[in-house]
Design a protein around this motif. Structure first.
Motif, PDB file in Angstrom:
ATOM      1  N   CYS B 275      39.709  32.054  39.098  1.00 35.57           N
ATOM      2  CA  CYS B 275      40.681  31.846  39.739  1.00 35.57           C
ATOM      3  C   CYS B 275      41.089  32.954  40.555  1.00 35.57           C
ATOM      4  O   CYS B 275      42.142  32.410  41.815  1.00 35.57           O
ATOM      5  N   LEU B 276      41.871  34.082  39.482  1.00 36.47           N
ATOM      6  CA  LEU B 276      42.476  35.073  40.903  1.00 36.47           C
ATOM      7  C   LEU B 276      41.486  35.702  41.748  1.00 36.47           C
ATOM      8  O   LEU B 276      42.152  35.691  42.751  1.00 36.47           O
ATOM      9  N   VAL B 277      40.411  35.453  42.342  1.00 30.78           N
ATOM     10  CA  VAL B 277      39.252  35.715  42.946  1.00 30.78           C
ATOM     11  C   VAL B 277      39.701  35.489  43.786  1.00 30.78           C
ATOM     12  O   VAL B 277      39.868  34.920  45.533  1.00 30.78           O
ATOM     13  N   LEU B 278      39.222  33.733  43.706  1.00 28.30           N
ATOM     14  CA  LEU B 278      39.604  32.803  44.442  1.00 28.30           C
ATOM     15  C   LEU B 278      40.648  33.095  45.135  1.00 28.30           C
ATOM     16  O   LEU B 278      40.858  33.354  46.511  1.00 28.30           O
ATOM     17  N   LEU B 279      41.758  32.443  44.396  1.00 23.33           N
ATOM     18  CA  LEU B 279      43.125  32.860  45.376  1.00 23.33           C
ATOM     19  C   LEU B 279      43.105  34.587  46.798  1.00 23.33           C
ATOM     20  O   LEU B 279      43.695  34.272  47.694  1.00 23.33           O
ATOM     21  N   GLN B 280      43.170  35.657  45.401  1.00 26.78           N
ATOM     22  CA  GLN B 280      42.641  36.474  45.972  1.00 26.78           C
ATOM     23  C   GLN B 280      42.581  36.608  47.273  1.00 26.78           C
ATOM     24  O   GLN B 280      42.929  37.157  48.352  1.00 26.78           O
ATOM     25  N   ILE B 281      40.723  36.239  47.396  1.00 31.48           N
ATOM     26  CA  ILE B 281      39.820  36.839  48.988  1.00 31.48           C
ATOM     27  C   ILE B 281      40.523  35.302  49.984  1.00 31.48           C
ATOM     28  O   ILE B 281      40.567  36.331  51.345  1.00 31.48           O
ATOM     29  N   SER B 314      33.183  34.458  43.350  1.00 30.48           N
ATOM     30  CA  SER B 314      34.240  34.045  42.263  1.00 30.48           C
ATOM     31  C   SER B 314      33.559  34.416  40.869  1.00 30.48           C
ATOM     32  O   SER B 314      33.597  35.147  39.856  1.00 30.48           O
ATOM     33  N   LEU B 315      32.599  33.174  41.361  1.00 30.92           N
ATOM     34  CA  LEU B 315      31.773  33.304  39.509  1.00 30.92           C
ATOM     35  C   LEU B 315      30.711  34.575  38.845  1.00 30.92           C
ATOM     36  O   LEU B 315      30.646  34.558  38.401  1.00 30.92           O
ATOM     37  N   ALA B 316      30.513  34.947  40.266  1.00 31.20           N
ATOM     38  CA  ALA B 316      29.492  35.997  39.917  1.00 31.20           C
ATOM     39  C   ALA B 316      30.506  37.387  39.495  1.00 31.20           C
ATOM     40  O   ALA B 316      30.454  38.335  38.339  1.00 31.20           O
ATOM     41  N   LEU B 317      31.399  37.776  40.102  1.00 33.27           N
ATOM     42  CA  LEU B 317      32.541  38.721  39.362  1.00 33.27           C
ATOM     43  C   LEU B 317      33.580  37.975  38.110  1.00 33.27           C
ATOM     44  O   LEU B 317      33.954  38.495  37.152  1.00 33.27           O
ATOM     45  N   SER B 318      33.566  37.248  37.780  1.00 30.75           N
ATOM     46  CA  SER B 318      33.614  36.390  36.644  1.00 30.75           C
ATOM     47  C   SER B 318      32.805  36.842  35.424  1.00 30.75           C
ATOM     48  O   SER B 318      32.891  37.203  34.420  1.00 30.75           O
ATOM     49  N   GLY B 319      31.172  36.657  36.260  1.00 31.88           N
ATOM     50  CA  GLY B 319      30.607  37.206  35.147  1.00 31.88           C
ATOM     51  C   GLY B 319      30.484  38.531  34.993  1.00 31.88           C
ATOM     52  O   GLY B 319      30.043  39.067  33.489  1.00 31.88           O
ATOM     53  N   THR B 372      23.579  43.407  44.921  1.00 30.41           N
ATOM     54  CA  THR B 372      25.567  43.464  44.589  1.00 30.41           C
ATOM     55  C   THR B 372      26.389  42.380  44.410  1.00 30.41           C
ATOM     56  O   THR B 372      25.900  41.972  46.058  1.00 30.41           O
ATOM     57  N   PRO B 373      26.836  42.299  44.027  1.00 30.24           N
ATOM     58  CA  PRO B 373      27.500  40.625  44.494  1.00 30.24           C
ATOM     59  C   PRO B 373      28.128  40.554  45.680  1.00 30.24           C
ATOM     60  O   PRO B 373      28.223  40.358  47.063  1.00 30.24           O
ATOM     61  N   ILE B 398      21.811  30.476  45.921  1.00 35.18           N
ATOM     62  CA  ILE B 398      21.341  31.054  44.639  1.00 35.18           C
ATOM     63  C   ILE B 398      20.993  32.296  43.582  1.00 35.18           C
ATOM     64  O   ILE B 398      21.382  32.889  42.756  1.00 35.18           O
ATOM     65  N   LEU B 399      21.142  33.482  44.905  1.00 40.17           N
ATOM     66  CA  LEU B 399      21.268  35.074  44.286  1.00 40.17           C
ATOM     67  C   LEU B 399      22.761  34.695  43.436  1.00 40.17           C
ATOM     68  O   LEU B 399      22.419  35.768  42.787  1.00 40.17           O
ATOM     69  N   LEU B 400      23.318  34.899  44.044  1.00 36.84           N
ATOM     70  CA  LEU B 400      24.726  35.053  43.743  1.00 36.84           C
ATOM     71  C   LEU B 400      25.380  34.061  42.333  1.00 36.84           C
ATOM     72  O   LEU B 400      25.555  34.182  41.167  1.00 36.84           O
ATOM     73  N   THR B 401      24.503  32.981  42.849  1.00 36.95           N
ATOM     74  CA  THR B 401      24.555  32.001  40.858  1.00 36.95           C
ATOM     75  C   THR B 401      23.749  32.730  39.958  1.00 36.95           C
ATOM     76  O   THR B 401      24.656  32.651  38.664  1.00 36.95           O
ATOM     77  N   GLY B 402      22.534  33.339  40.604  1.00 43.80           N
ATOM     78  CA  GLY B 402      21.598  34.376  39.385  1.00 43.80           C
ATOM     79  C   GLY B 402      23.108  34.975  39.341  1.00 43.80           C
ATOM     80  O   GLY B 402      22.820  35.512  37.729  1.00 43.80           O
ATOM     81  N   PHE B 403      23.484  35.961  39.655  1.00 46.35           N
ATOM     82  CA  PHE B 403      24.433  37.080  39.606  1.00 46.35           C
ATOM     83  C   PHE B 403      25.064  36.257  38.345  1.00 46.35           C
ATOM     84  O   PHE B 403      25.462  37.483  37.436  1.00 46.35           O
ATOM     85  N   PHE B 404      26.040  35.349  39.060  1.00 49.09           N
ATOM     86  CA  PHE B 404      27.015  34.506  37.582  1.00 49.09           C
ATOM     87  C   PHE B 404      26.239  34.393  36.318  1.00 49.09           C
ATOM     88  O   PHE B 404      26.865  34.616  35.329  1.00 49.09           O
ATOM     89  N   LEU B 405      24.687  33.917  36.363  1.00 45.80           N
ATOM     90  CA  LEU B 405      24.219  33.806  34.967  1.00 45.80           C
ATOM     91  C   LEU B 405      24.095  34.547  33.946  1.00 45.80           C
ATOM     92  O   LEU B 405      24.332  35.168  33.182  1.00 45.80           O
TER      93      LEU B 405
END
Lengths: 310, 422
Positions: B275-281, B314-319, B372-373, B398-405
């Motif tokens: 939430c924070l990363v999404l809103l911030q960017i 945001s997903l990748a950074l939440s990871g 890097t993400p 796909i790679l960003l989603t991979g980073f998240f996972l």
């Protein structure tokens, strides 16, 4: 209701709690007394399931809580020594968060919050951020957070450390009410002997990770029933005099402080005449002289050779 | 779960210093950097460009008419007489000559310098950074272009445009060459020769990148995106720092004693970070856009794509926040851990192109940076800003989603079991 059997904990090979056996009956108020570093907080952390014992058992109504920690978490509230609160949230927001993660919802949660706040006298300041509270108010909120889910057992780990006398009395009164009016079982740790004396039905005295004495206040004081505690005030203190007092027949312990001597001696030692005589020999003047009723502090001194605040 | 998320968001919201740091500071930096470097990187100042283009002519114009005649007879089945007539007509059209005239015209000569070189020499000079790009006129280009013009098809041979790395200069050169093709078609049209010709951008061996025609990626866009992402990375470090405070102040222990599953704490951190990363960017991008008109005249599709990409980041950074949180719960010295997290964030920022454009970094660092993400996000967003094509962002997505996972998995594995937290 709750008992520990040979409860022990070691950190990096060092035993900090050794074979602790204690029990709490339903509705009882039990004190765990000991100096800093005695192992009280570690014992409480094990009982509250925060850390696992190295060995031993904890049983709640016969159920091993090490295997089933949910049992005790459900019915116990823990007031940690530290202020386990979010400083950036208000009292209300803190309680709402902790209540919600206790699975409380809706009216039940709201009622629980208001009851807890009222109990600790913070309902008027509930919307203020915790960081704006005084030390005593934070301590009271710390207790409120443990009362939200109306626990049957309340475990308090030195809840009055570093606060003003007024807040301290408020907290002690709160705990007393919880025990006497609501029937909450209390396990209260402190290194303040007078708090434990005032609140608890039974006591455990802990030192160096071990329980060194247990019982009611009267039972513990009976340890000193064969002894007199005599306080002597002199115009000056002479080390040779102190050493010679220690050699008087019947004297068990002598503690010198400023111009005072605290002497524990066997009852009927006829100490007064011997002391007067000895003082004359050393050209000392006895200013004050009285026999004291023994306290738990004296019991602790007798058992460990140290005072509680050492 | 909702309580954990709400708690984290509230704590963040109450930290005014943090709010100012992640929301206001990046915008101030975007403005300052934009004005400070406007003269240096401005796309409006094309007159100040000095584009160095190597032209490698592999075409044999002397043979072109013979080749054209053979193609007309053999491939288009045109009679010999008719073919000869067409070849005669084609003698007046010289595509290679037209290309040189175009590149050396009055319009271009002030900012394009043409170097006629052999291919190997040209490749070396581009690699060394002496030249911006290479234009190869392949063997048979004249014959193919004229043949295609006569029969109305596409030429089998195309101009090849090669470059070592993507820069504003190389992008401009591409536009110039594309302009030439339009010019060439115009010449054919004048001579009533129907047909088309296209520049085919190839990806040759040796690590050349391709670049196509599209919107220009401006420095204002670069500063906006990178500042937004850089401070989003700082947000991740902040999430870990706040975990440290929760441990130090024993609230984490109190949470454990409530009988709630400890993983809720970690998942709460992740969701609040999203939430924070999404809103911030998005806040940084939108405010910068309104002040500096960062993305003028872009379609709704562009904006939806942009927000989707920010969500992926945001997903990748939440990871990453999950990894940091789990480590915070394991270490005994939380201050040292926070210092290390900040170093990791700065390292990501540097190699991911948040401090300097990624093409300014050495090749090996560029390659790491794209792993890097934030670096991956920058590459993806650059493509999206320029071409707005889903195909170009599919792989990075796909790679960003991979980073998240991957990060989430690491965070879950590192997350201490009850009683193991320090």
């Amino acid at each position: 209701m709750l008992e520990t059997i040979n409860l022990s904990k070691s950190f990096k090979g060092k035993k900090v709690v050794q074979d602790v056996n204690l029990y709490l009956n339903n509705g009882e108020s039990v004190g765990l007394l000991g100096p800093n570093g005695a192992g009280k907080s570690t014992t409480i952390s094990m009982i509250s399931t925060l850390i696992k014992p190295t060995s031993g058992e904890i049983k709640l109504n016969g159920v091993n809580t090490i295997d089933k920690p949910g049992e005790i978490r459900r019915i116990s509230g823990v007031v940690p020594q530290e202020l386990a609160l979010y400083q950036e949230l208000s009292a209300y927001e803190n309680l709402k968060f902790f209540g919600a993660i206790y699975k409380m919802t809706g009216k039940e949660l709201e009622k629980g919050i208001q009851q807890a706040l009222e109990f600790v006298g913070l309902e008027a300041r509930q919307k203020d951020l915790v960081k704006t509270y005084s030390g005593g108010m934070k301590r009271r909120l710390n207790i409120a957070a443990a009362l939200l889910h109306q626990p049957k057992i309340l475990i308090l780990d030195e809840p009055t450390v570093g606060i003003d006398p007024q807040s301290r009395n408020h907290i002690l009164e709160t705990v007393r009410m919880l025990n006497q009016k609501d029937g909450t079982t209390i396990l209260y740790t402190s290194h303040y002997m007078e708090e434990v004396e005032q609140l608890c039905d039974r006591l455990y005295i802990m030192d160096h990770g071990k329980i060194i004495a247990a019982g009611t206040k009267a039972e513990l004081l009976s340890i000193l029933s064969t002894e007199d505690t005599i306080k002597v005030e002199l115009n000056k203190l002479d080390e040779t005099f102190v050493e010679q007092v220690k050699t008087i027949e019947g004297v068990r312990k002598v503690e010198a402080s400023h111009l005072q001597l605290k002497i524990i001696a066997t009852k009927g030692s006829n100490l007064i005449s011997k002391l007067v005589h000895l003082a004359e020999q050393h050209h000392l003047q006895l200013i004050n002289f009285h026999t004291e009723t023994p306290s738990l502090e004296d019991v602790f001194l007798q058992l460990t050779g140290r005072t509680l605040r050492n | 779960m909702r309580s954990f998320i709400k708690k984290d968001l509230l704590i963040f919201w109450r930290d005014r210093k943090e709010i100012a740091t992640v929301l206001i500071l990046p915008i101030i930096l975007v403005l300052v950097l934009n004005f400070a470097f406007a003269g240096l990187f401005s796309n409006d100042g094309q007159s100040s460009l000095d584009l160095q283009l190597a032209v490698v002519n592999q075409d044999d114009e002397a043979e072109a008419m013979v080749q054209l005649n053979e193609k007309l007879v053999n491939e288009a089945s045109i009679g010999d007489q008719e073919a000869k007539a067409l070849v005669k007509q084609a003698n007046d059209v010289h595509p290679v000559q037209l290309l040189f005239e175009f590149l050396e015209s009055e319009d271009l000569k002030d900012w394009v310098t043409v170097h006629k070189l052999e291919e190997s020499e040209a490749v070396d000079k581009v690699k060394d950074g002496d030249l911006d790009a290479i234009l190869i006129i392949p063997d048979g280009f004249t014959a193919d272009s004229l043949y295609a013009a006569f029969i109305g098809g596409s030429p089998a041979t195309s101009l090849e445009y090669k470059l070592e790395k993507e820069t504003n200069n190389s992008s401009t050169l591409y536009s110039i060459i594309h302009g030439f093709i339009d010019h060439l078609n115009y010449q054919f049209a004048i001579q009533e020769i129907a047909g088309t010709s296209e520049v085919e951008v190839k990806l040759p061996e040796g690590g050349f990148e391709e670049i196509g025609a599209g919107e220009t990626f401006t420095m204002t866009q670069y500063f906006t995106v990178t500042m937004g992402v850089l401070f989003a990375l700082f947000l991740v470090a902040t999430a870990a720092t706040k975990t440290g405070v929760e441990i130090r102040e024993q609230v984490f222990n109190r949470i454990l004693l409530t009988n709630s599953h400890p993983m809720q704490f970690l998942i709460g951190k992740m969701v609040s970070t999203i939430c924070l990363v999404l809103l911030q960017i998005i806040f940084v991008i939108i405010v910068s856009h309104f002040i500096l008109d960062v993305f003028p005249n872009r379609s709704m599709t562009f904006w939806i794509g942009l927000i989707t990409m920010v969500l992926l980041l945001s997903l990748a950074l939440s990871g990453l926040a999950a990894v940091f949180t789990a480590i915070s719960l394991r270490v005994t010295d939380i201050d040292a851990a926070n210092g290390i997290f900040m170093l990791v964030i700065l390292l990501f920022g540097i190699i991911g192109g948040n401090f300097v454009p990624i093409y300014m970094l050495p090749d090996w660092l560029q390659q790491i940076g794209e792993w890097t993400p934030n670096g991956l996000f920058l590459v993806m967003l650059t493509e999206w800003i320029q071409f707005e094509e889903l195909s170009s962002i599919a792989k990075p997505s796909i790679l960003l989603t991979g980073f998240f996972l991957l990060f989430t998995l690491i965070g879950f594995v590192l997350f201490p079991q009850r009683g193991k937290a320090k």
